[in-house]
Design an enzyme around this catalytic site. Sequence first.
Site, short mmCIF file in Angstrom:
data_model
loop_
_atom_site.label_atom_id
_atom_site.label_comp_id
_atom_site.label_asym_id
_atom_site.label_seq_id
_atom_site.Cartn_x
_atom_site.Cartn_y
_atom_site.Cartn_z
N CYS A 1 0.83 -1.22 0.00
CA CYS A 1 0.00 0.00 0.00
C CYS A 1 0.86 1.25 0.00
CB CYS A 1 -0.94 0.00 1.20
SG CYS A 1 -0.05 0.03 2.76
N CYS B 1 -2.08 -4.07 8.28
CA CYS B 1 -1.72 -2.71 8.72
C CYS B 1 -1.10 -2.74 10.11
CB CYS B 1 -2.96 -1.81 8.73
SG CYS B 1 -3.94 -1.92 7.23
FE1 FES Z 1 -1.44 0.45 4.30
FE2 FES Z 1 -3.21 0.02 6.16
S1 FES Z 1 -3.57 0.11 4.04
S2 FES Z 1 -1.10 0.21 6.37
#
Ligand code: FES
Length: 145
Positions: free
Chosen positions: A33, A103
């Site tokens: 992400c 996360c």
């Molecule tokens: Fe990247 Fe939560 S979506 S840390």
Amino acid sequence: MYSEKVMDHFNNPRNVGEIENASGVGTVGNAKCGDIMRIYLDVDENQIIQDVKFKTFGCGAAVATSSMATELVKGKSVNEALKVTNKAVMEALDGLPPIKVHCSLLAEEAIHAALWDYAEKNGIKIEGLEKPVNDIEEKIEDEDY
Ligand code: FES
């Protein structure tokens, strides 16, 4: 979808900021992400974590888990801090949606990286602490979700 505790720590994150001349600093990123987390530790001569701060370019779950993780390690010895796993943090937050479990790894990894930095700077070894990885993607794929 999110527990009240997650919302509380997201809306009022504890220990946000940085520590000047920190005893240890750890920065980790999530390759999937692109989110980044940095943890600062202030450790005293008895290896007790007196203060901890974090900064993140991360999602809400990353903010909430980091906030809770900092609360959990504050006042602990560096050895005890190692036991603050992402699972322990999630339990303290009354859970996270499965898709957000990865996360919570950012906080754990950042604490480990900061502990590693502290240990290196002071020439000590923390039992059970492994060299941190900046790219935690492999770990994500190991998670069972
Ligand atoms: Fe990247 Fe939560 S979506 S840390």
